[in-house]
Design an enzyme around this catalytic site. Structure first.
Site, PDB file in Angstrom:
ATOM      1  N   LYS A  16     -33.839 -17.248 -20.071  1.00 46.76           N
ATOM      2  CA  LYS A  16     -32.248 -17.738 -20.137  1.00 46.76           C
ATOM      3  C   LYS A  16     -31.534 -16.618 -19.536  1.00 46.76           C
ATOM      4  CE  LYS A  16     -31.558 -18.138 -24.483  1.00 46.76           C
ATOM      5  NZ  LYS A  16     -32.905 -17.334 -25.041  1.00 46.76           N
ATOM      6  N   LYS A  33     -22.129 -13.375 -23.851  1.00 45.83           N
ATOM      7  CA  LYS A  33     -23.293 -13.480 -24.742  1.00 45.83           C
ATOM      8  C   LYS A  33     -22.533 -13.353 -26.224  1.00 45.83           C
ATOM      9  CE  LYS A  33     -27.785 -13.105 -26.195  1.00 45.83           C
ATOM     10  NZ  LYS A  33     -29.106 -13.735 -25.690  1.00 45.83           N
ATOM     11  N   SER A  37     -28.622  -9.445 -30.661  1.00 47.11           N
ATOM     12  CA  SER A  37     -29.578  -8.781 -31.401  1.00 47.11           C
ATOM     13  C   SER A  37     -30.131  -7.873 -30.726  1.00 47.11           C
ATOM     14  CB  SER A  37     -30.387  -9.922 -32.012  1.00 47.11           C
ATOM     15  OG  SER A  37     -29.530 -11.002 -32.786  1.00 47.11           O
ATOM     16  N   ALA A 102     -28.589 -17.212 -28.226  1.00 44.07           N
ATOM     17  CA  ALA A 102     -29.602 -16.291 -28.495  1.00 44.07           C
ATOM     18  C   ALA A 102     -30.720 -16.975 -29.087  1.00 44.07           C
ATOM     19  CB  ALA A 102     -29.219 -15.337 -29.769  1.00 44.07           C
TER      20      ALA A 102
END
Length: 212
Positions: A16, A33, A37, A102
């Site tokens: 992605k 974004k 993480s 994510a």
């Protein structure tokens, strides 16, 4: 026209971020974004800035920056915080905006909310990134069903893998979805080669002028 697009995927590690970088460069878009993480290695925002050759003004700060490279709900728990989707507001910009999720589509943000639930609230056209390898037909069709059950607008599927014509055609047919193109795996992932590969394999008109 102010275009806004979501980039999501059938799984984590699907490509992605690389696709988002190519798309941002092609559209001259701003990148966001919402949840990052893992902070020890190069972040997705930093990767996009490098590969898209984007100025700092085109890379928006994350809403949540979490230390552990894990599912957002777990990473947040380990950091002693809780992700509150109601506090994630789509940034205002006069340029096209690419929003990258994510992990996969159904990754949890907390113990109640999945990323797909947030996308359903935003109602922004979404691009589903998928492999063309064995097993992807099931993964991709399930992801498309999950998107449609939430009324998430599906712009199409972008494959990121080596070519598999039958698999790509089957997904487009059975999934009743537009096949946007395929980004091949690049041995030398330089900005120039990525931009060239995207331009050869995708039609910019499929992405430009999308507004919600």
């Amino acid at each position: 026209m102010n275009s806004r697009l979501i980039v999501t995927g059938t799984d984590t590690g699907i490509g992605k971020t690389v696709f988002s970088a190519a798309l941002c460069h092609a559209l001259g878009a701003v990148y966001w974004k919402p949840v990052q993480s893992g902070l020890e290695e190069e972040t997705d925002s930093e990767i996009v800035a490098r590969l898209a050759q984007a100025s700092p003004q085109r890379i928006l700060p994350e809403a949540w920056r979490l230390n552990t490279p894990a599912s957002p709900h777990l990473s947040a728990r380990l950091d002693g915080v809780e992700i509150r989707p109601e506090e994630m507001h789509i940034p205002a910009t006069s340029l096209p905006l690419v929003i990258e999720g994510a992990g996969g589509l159904l990754v949890p943000l907390n113990d109640k909310t999945l990323f797909a639930d947030l996308f359903a609230i935003w109602r922004i056209p979404a691009i589903l990134c998928a492999r063309a390898a064995l097993g992807t037909i099931n993964h991709t069709l399930l992801s498309l069903e999950a998107m449609r059950s939430r009324d998430i607008p599906v712009l199409g599927v972008a494959f990121i893998s080596e070519a598999n014509e039958d698999t790509e055609t089957t997904i487009a047919h059975l999934g009743r979805v537009k096949r946007l193109g395929r980004l091949p795996l690049l041995d030398d992932l330089s900005p120039e080669k990525l931009h060239h590969s995207f331009a050869r394999n995708f039609h910019i008109d499929d992405f430009a002028g999308v507004a919600r």
